[in-house]
Design a protein around this motif. Structure first.
Motif, PDB file in Angstrom:
ATOM      1  N   LEU A  12       0.867  -1.185   0.000  1.00 16.28           N
ATOM      2  CA  LEU A  12       0.000   0.000   0.000  1.00 16.28           C
ATOM      3  C   LEU A  12       0.901   1.231   0.000  1.00 16.28           C
ATOM      4  CD1 LEU A  12      -2.774   1.328   0.150  1.00 16.28           C
ATOM      5  CD2 LEU A  12      -2.726   1.008   2.634  1.00 16.28           C
ATOM      6  N   GLN A  44       0.211   4.021  -2.633  1.00 12.56           N
ATOM      7  CA  GLN A  44      -0.367   5.057  -3.484  1.00 12.56           C
ATOM      8  C   GLN A  44      -1.691   5.504  -2.885  1.00 12.56           C
ATOM      9  OE1 GLN A  44      -0.664   3.600  -7.508  1.00 12.56           O
ATOM     10  NE2 GLN A  44       1.411   2.778  -7.456  1.00 12.56           N
ATOM     11  N   GLN A  77      -5.065   3.956  -3.873  1.00  8.00           N
ATOM     12  CA  GLN A  77      -5.054   2.498  -3.884  1.00  8.00           C
ATOM     13  C   GLN A  77      -6.019   1.876  -2.869  1.00  8.00           C
ATOM     14  OE1 GLN A  77      -1.057   1.188  -3.147  1.00  8.00           O
ATOM     15  NE2 GLN A  77      -1.458  -0.909  -3.741  1.00  8.00           N
ATOM     16  N   THR A 117      -6.637  -1.713  -4.338  1.00  6.36           N
ATOM     17  CA  THR A 117      -6.235  -1.994  -5.709  1.00  6.36           C
ATOM     18  C   THR A 117      -5.033  -2.923  -5.663  1.00  6.36           C
ATOM     19  OG1 THR A 117      -7.051   0.149  -6.464  1.00  6.36           O
ATOM     20  CG2 THR A 117      -5.487  -0.997  -7.907  1.00  6.36           C
ATOM     21  N   LYS A 169      -9.349  -4.856  -8.049  1.00  3.30           N
ATOM     22  CA  LYS A 169      -9.398  -4.632  -6.608  1.00  3.30           C
ATOM     23  C   LYS A 169      -9.574  -5.929  -5.830  1.00  3.30           C
ATOM     24  CE  LYS A 169     -11.127   0.065  -7.007  1.00  3.30           C
ATOM     25  NZ  LYS A 169      -9.804   0.549  -7.233  1.00  3.30           N
TER      26      LYS A 169
END
Length: 192
Positions: A127, A129, A132, A148, A154
C-alpha cells in the motif's frame, strides 16, 4: 452451451495460457491490456465475495490454475471482467471484487512503516499510493474496504483483516477534519 463444449473451451484456454506463461511484462504479469483478440465470448466462471473461483458451479480446487487465470484477468470499465489471451477474451462474473485480501503485515520500506497485504492468490500488495485504498459503503451501511491489487483490479479486504486495521488505526486531521485511519509508506488512509 453444452458441458462438453464448455470443457473443451476451458482446455483450449489452458493451452493458450501455457503458451503465454513466458510473455510476462516487467511487473510479472502478461500484458493483457495490450491484447485485443477477435474471439469474444463468455465462460461459466464466477469469483465469489471471498475470492474463490468457480467453474460451472464447482469450486476450482487447484490453486495454481486460479493463480494462472488471475494473471490474465482484466476489467474493462463498463463491460465487466474478462480472461484475456492473445486469441480470445472471455467474460466472467465477479460478485464484489476479483481478489480477497486475507492478511497483512507491516514492513519497513525505505525507513517508513508500510502495509503489505496478502491477496487470495498469494501475492503481496504494497500500500503505497493514495488512490489504492478506499472504503465504500454497502446498501445496509456496512463498510466495503477495497484495495487496488494491480491495474484497476481490486481486492475486498476480509472482515478480520479490516478489524486488525482498525486496531492499529490512529486519529489524524485531513483538510481540517478528524479521521481514523492507518499510515503506510508515509501516506494516511482513512478507514471511514
Amino acid at each position: 452451451m453444452t458441458a462438453k463444449k464448455s470443457n473443451d473451451q476451458l482446455e483450449d484456454t489452458m493451452k493458450v495460457l501455457a503458451d503465454i506463461k513466458d510473455s510476462k511484462t516487467k511487473n510479472g504479469y502478461p500484458p493483457v491490456d495490450q491484447w485485443n483478440p477477435d474471439v469474444v465470448g463468455e465462460i461459466d466462471i464466477r469469483i465469489d465475495r471471498e475470492g474463490d473461483w468457480y467453474y460451472q458451479g464447482d469450486k476450482m480446487a487447484r490453486k495454481a490454475m486460479v493463480k494462472l487465470f488471475s494473471s490474465i484477468l482484466r476489467l474493462d470499465e463498463g463491460d465487466g471482467y474478462f480472461l484475456v489471451t492473445p486469441v480470445e477474451k472471455m467474460k466472467i462474473s465477479v460478485d464484489v471484487a476479483p481478489f480477497s485480501i486475507v492478511d497483512f503485515r507491516v514492513d519497513d520500506v525505505s525507513g517508513k512503516p508500510t502495509l503489505i497485504f496478502k491477496d487470495s492468490v498469494g501475492e503481496d500488495v504494497m500500500l503505497n499510493q493514495q488512490d489504492q485504498f478506499v472504503v465504500n459503503e454497502s446498501e445496509s451501511g456496512e463498510p466495503v474496504p477495497l484495495l487496488t491489487v494491480r491495474r484497476n483490479l481490486k481486492g475486498l479486504i476480509n472482515r478480520n483483516v479490516f478489524y486488525r486495521l482498525v486496531e492499529i488505526a490512529e486519529h489524524h486531521k485531513v483538510n481540517g477534519k478528524e479521521h481514523t485511519g492507518v499510515w503506510s509508506n508515509g501516506l494516511f488512509f482513512p478507514l471511514q
